[in-house]
Design a protein around this motif. Sequence first.
Motif, PDB file in Angstrom:
ATOM      1  N   SER A   1       1.203  -1.603  -0.213  1.00  0.00           N
ATOM      2  CA  SER A   1      -0.032   0.100  -0.091  1.00  0.00           C
ATOM      3  C   SER A   1       1.198   1.383   0.247  1.00  0.00           C
ATOM      4  N   LEU A   2       0.400   2.400  -0.419  1.00  0.00           N
ATOM      5  CA  LEU A   2       1.390   3.507  -0.757  1.00  0.00           C
ATOM      6  C   LEU A   2       0.427   4.914  -0.639  1.00  0.00           C
ATOM      7  N   PRO A   3       1.041   5.737  -0.047  1.00  0.00           N
ATOM      8  CA  PRO A   3       0.422   7.121   0.390  1.00  0.00           C
ATOM      9  C   PRO A   3       0.061   7.981  -0.769  1.00  0.00           C
ATOM     10  N   THR A   4      -1.746   8.341  -0.347  1.00  0.00           N
ATOM     11  CA  THR A   4      -2.147   8.570  -2.047  1.00  0.00           C
ATOM     12  C   THR A   4      -2.013  10.766  -1.168  1.00  0.00           C
ATOM     13  N   GLY A   5      -2.145  11.399  -2.437  1.00  0.00           N
ATOM     14  CA  GLY A   5      -1.773  12.967  -2.398  1.00  0.00           C
ATOM     15  C   GLY A   5      -0.330  13.433  -0.831  1.00  0.00           C
ATOM     16  N   LEU A   6      -0.345  14.489  -1.112  1.00  0.00           N
ATOM     17  CA  LEU A   6       0.589  15.232  -0.175  1.00  0.00           C
ATOM     18  C   LEU A   6       0.647  14.582   1.126  1.00  0.00           C
ATOM     19  N   PRO A   7       1.331  14.664   2.025  1.00  0.00           N
ATOM     20  CA  PRO A   7       1.307  14.393   3.091  1.00  0.00           C
ATOM     21  C   PRO A   7       0.958  15.913   3.992  1.00  0.00           C
ATOM     22  N   VAL A   8       0.024  15.694   5.389  1.00  0.00           N
ATOM     23  CA  VAL A   8       0.147  16.904   5.619  1.00  0.00           C
ATOM     24  C   VAL A   8       0.908  16.959   7.548  1.00  0.00           C
ATOM     25  N   LEU A   9       1.304  18.018   7.528  1.00  0.00           N
ATOM     26  CA  LEU A   9       2.459  18.361   7.987  1.00  0.00           C
ATOM     27  C   LEU A   9       1.935  19.247   9.497  1.00  0.00           C
ATOM     28  N   ASP A  10       2.281  19.168  10.802  1.00  0.00           N
ATOM     29  CA  ASP A  10       1.489  20.028  12.368  1.00  0.00           C
ATOM     30  C   ASP A  10       2.804  21.827  12.318  1.00  0.00           C
ATOM     31  N   GLY A  11       2.024  22.772  12.875  1.00  0.00           N
ATOM     32  CA  GLY A  11       2.552  23.441  13.101  1.00  0.00           C
ATOM     33  C   GLY A  11       2.992  24.879  11.770  1.00  0.00           C
TER      34      GLY A  11
END
Length: 276
Positions: free
Chosen positions: A126-136
């Motif tokens: 399985s692979l990530p889809t879309g751009l990751p979301v970061l905090d701060g």
Amino acid sequence: MTTTVPSDFAELTEITAYIDFATSAPASVQQALGLGTLHAGPTRALAVRQDPSHFFNRAGGLGTDRPLNDDLVRVCDFYQRQGVAQGSIMIAPHLLPSGWRATASGLGLTQGSRFVKLGRDLETTSLPTGLPVLDGGRRVGVVESRHAREWATVMQTTFGFTTPEMIEMAASFVGRANWRQYAVWEGGRIVAVGSVFFHGECAHMFAGATVPDARCRGAQTALLAARLGAAAAEGCRWIVAETGAEGPGEHNPSLHNMLRAGFEPMYERTDWHWHA
């Protein structure tokens, strides 16, 4: 180890990425850096005479489909002609012939650093889809040409390459075909960078770096996920990377980031150093 990446393809993809990166620079920059390349069958070599670290003097693809010794001599002669003081030769361990120690000694090769070659199958996991979301207030995005200079400065200076020509070389490959560059922004400032190279069925992780004051906050994990998704979207079957091997008592954060991202170790490889 269940990764099915062919080692010869993995090694060839790595050296092809470095050469494609370096030769994206304008002719004037290549001349100022003393840049030269060698192509001999599957064997590739890059030399950058004005790189005092010798990092970019590297050769790969050796021994994959023909006897190793002839190409070793070609690479050593190439380094000699280019006028570099030192060059690295990368050979997967299972491709080293019997009597390798004697061969290496005869050519004046010495053992250098050890690296872990890692791979991941992009079709069976399985692979990530879309751009990751970061905090701060941080965000991950694709680098555009207007950000090339800042992006290249972060990449090269983090690795210790500070001359204008080395930064220009990195800025020149932003947006190049078969590449995708990503960054993590904190406010309006780029604090982490990473690239991915597409080479047919195989992709290669390239030059992930984070500025010191932004480390240990998930930037490289996010950039790994973004590049994995990009490689899968590009239709690549595998993706490969390499990072420093750990010795007793050592901890390489890059290695553990990649293991958490689903990469599997393929083998440890010693770089063999040629000296003028």
